[in-house]
Design an enzyme around this catalytic site. Structure first.
Site, PDB file in Angstrom:
ATOM      1  N   ASP A   1       0.875  -1.162   0.000  1.00 34.74           N
ATOM      2  CA  ASP A   1       0.000   0.000   0.000  1.00 34.74           C
ATOM      3  C   ASP A   1       0.924   1.228   0.000  1.00 34.74           C
ATOM      4  OD1 ASP A   1      -2.371   1.615   0.396  1.00 34.74           O
ATOM      5  OD2 ASP A   1      -1.763   1.788   2.496  1.00 34.74           O
ATOM      6  N   ARG A   2       0.420   2.365  -0.421  1.00 37.74           N
ATOM      7  CA  ARG A   2       1.275   3.558  -0.447  1.00 37.74           C
ATOM      8  C   ARG A   2       1.147   4.382   0.833  1.00 37.74           C
ATOM      9  NH1 ARG A   2       0.418   8.679  -4.266  1.00 37.74           N
ATOM     10  NH2 ARG A   2      -0.367   9.470  -2.282  1.00 37.74           N
ATOM     11  N   ASP A   3       0.041   5.088   1.004  1.00 34.77           N
ATOM     12  CA  ASP A   3      -0.122   6.000   2.138  1.00 34.77           C
ATOM     13  C   ASP A   3      -0.238   5.218   3.446  1.00 34.77           C
ATOM     14  OD1 ASP A   3      -0.145   8.029   0.229  1.00 34.77           O
ATOM     15  OD2 ASP A   3      -2.333   8.042   0.102  1.00 34.77           O
TER      16      ASP A   3
ATOM     17  N   ASP B   1      -1.678  -0.897   5.911  1.00 32.87           N
ATOM     18  CA  ASP B   1      -1.986  -0.357   7.231  1.00 32.87           C
ATOM     19  C   ASP B   1      -3.485  -0.153   7.426  1.00 32.87           C
ATOM     20  OD1 ASP B   1      -2.139   1.797   5.386  1.00 32.87           O
ATOM     21  OD2 ASP B   1      -1.902   3.221   7.038  1.00 32.87           O
TER      22      ASP B   1
ATOM     23  N   THR C   1      -2.578   1.033  -4.651  1.00 33.57           N
ATOM     24  CA  THR C   1      -3.041   2.163  -3.857  1.00 33.57           C
ATOM     25  C   THR C   1      -4.357   2.750  -4.350  1.00 33.57           C
ATOM     26  OG1 THR C   1      -2.394   4.339  -2.985  1.00 33.57           O
ATOM     27  CG2 THR C   1      -1.560   3.769  -5.171  1.00 33.57           C
ATOM     28  N   ASN C   2      -5.232   3.050  -3.412  1.00 34.86           N
ATOM     29  CA  ASN C   2      -6.434   3.823  -3.699  1.00 34.86           C
ATOM     30  C   ASN C   2      -6.039   5.295  -3.649  1.00 34.86           C
ATOM     31  OD1 ASN C   2      -8.074   1.534  -3.759  1.00 34.86           O
ATOM     32  ND2 ASN C   2      -8.731   1.758  -1.632  1.00 34.86           N
ATOM     33  N   GLN C   3      -6.434   6.053  -4.661  1.00 31.54           N
ATOM     34  CA  GLN C   3      -6.128   7.482  -4.720  1.00 31.54           C
ATOM     35  C   GLN C   3      -7.389   8.271  -5.069  1.00 31.54           C
ATOM     36  OE1 GLN C   3      -3.278   9.016  -3.736  1.00 31.54           O
ATOM     37  NE2 GLN C   3      -2.700   6.974  -3.010  1.00 31.54           N
ATOM     38  N   ARG C   4      -8.335   8.232  -4.147  1.00 23.95           N
ATOM     39  CA  ARG C   4      -9.648   8.859  -4.320  1.00 23.95           C
ATOM     40  C   ARG C   4      -9.550  10.371  -4.538  1.00 23.95           C
ATOM     41  NH1 ARG C   4     -14.782   7.371  -0.870  1.00 23.95           N
ATOM     42  NH2 ARG C   4     -13.347   5.761  -0.225  1.00 23.95           N
TER      43      ARG C   4
ATOM     44  N   ARG D   1     -11.363  -0.595  -6.603  1.00 24.18           N
ATOM     45  CA  ARG D   1     -10.935   0.011  -5.337  1.00 24.18           C
ATOM     46  C   ARG D   1     -10.806  -1.033  -4.234  1.00 24.18           C
ATOM     47  NH1 ARG D   1     -10.605   4.865  -3.261  1.00 24.18           N
ATOM     48  NH2 ARG D   1     -11.119   5.142  -1.075  1.00 24.18           N
ATOM     49  N   LYS D   2      -9.658  -1.004  -3.501  1.00 21.26           N
ATOM     50  CA  LYS D   2      -9.525  -1.900  -2.356  1.00 21.26           C
ATOM     51  C   LYS D   2     -10.664  -1.603  -1.389  1.00 21.26           C
ATOM     52  CE  LYS D   2      -5.366  -0.436  -1.586  1.00 21.26           C
ATOM     53  NZ  LYS D   2      -4.116  -0.123  -0.882  1.00 21.26           N
TER      54      LYS D   2
END
Length: 171
Positions: A8-10, A128, A52-55, A102-103
């Site tokens: 995951d990114r963030d 996380d 990564t989700n980037q909404r 989307r995850k």
């Protein structure tokens, strides 16, 4: 077939902004030890892929160009400082929770698996959030939940880690 570690990114690679979005490079803050972990994961023969989700893009808080810039600079950072980079970055900019990509949907992991011929059962999803772990489980990977200062509830995962370097004991 090959194996991969999906990150995951963030919250895993960079600091998460609670209740907000990373909208540009100036807000991007690398977490400690990620470069060393990336080097060692790659040295052990794993692909390293960001999921990564980037909404923020879907919500209009940032542009696709902003996201592309962040990812290009992220890759340059690891290349310049650690002589390694992620093999690919898969992202979902959809704003709806019901999005098929989307995850916690496993769609991005499955897409990566197909593209890179990845053995999911030999691979890991590191995240996380509960949605990261659920996406990994649904894709058939092992899962590593990274406890952070934002953790409210620890989900059932293959392993629970308290530092990103703890992952190296398992891969």
């Amino acid at each position: 077939m090959t194996k991969a570690v999906f990150f995951d990114r963030d919250g895993v690679i960079n600091a998460r902004i609670k209740g907000a979005y990373i909208r540009n490079w100036e807000e991007f803050d690398f977490l400690p030890d990620v470069g060393e972990v990336l080097q060692k994961v790659k040295a052990k023969g794993y692909l390293a892929i960001i999921i990564t989700n980037q909404r923020g893009v879907g919500l209009g808080l940032m542009s696709q160009t902003d996201l592309d810039d962040i990812h290009a600079r992220l890759q340059k950072h690891f290349n310049w400082n650690y002589d390694v980079q992620f093999d690919e970055i898969f992202y979902c900019t959809d704003k709806e929770d019901t999005s098929e990509r989307r995850k916690p949907s496993p769609a991005m992991l499955l897409e990566a698996s197909k593209k890179w011929d990845i053995d999911l059962a030999s691979s890991w999803m590191v995240g996380d959030s509960i949605s990261d772990i659920e996406a990994g489980e649904r894709a058939g990977t092992k899962t590593a939940y990274l406890v952070t200062r934002h953790t409210e509830r620890i989900p059932k995962a293959t392993v629970v880690i308290h530092r990103i370097t703890d992952l190296l004991q398992h891969v």
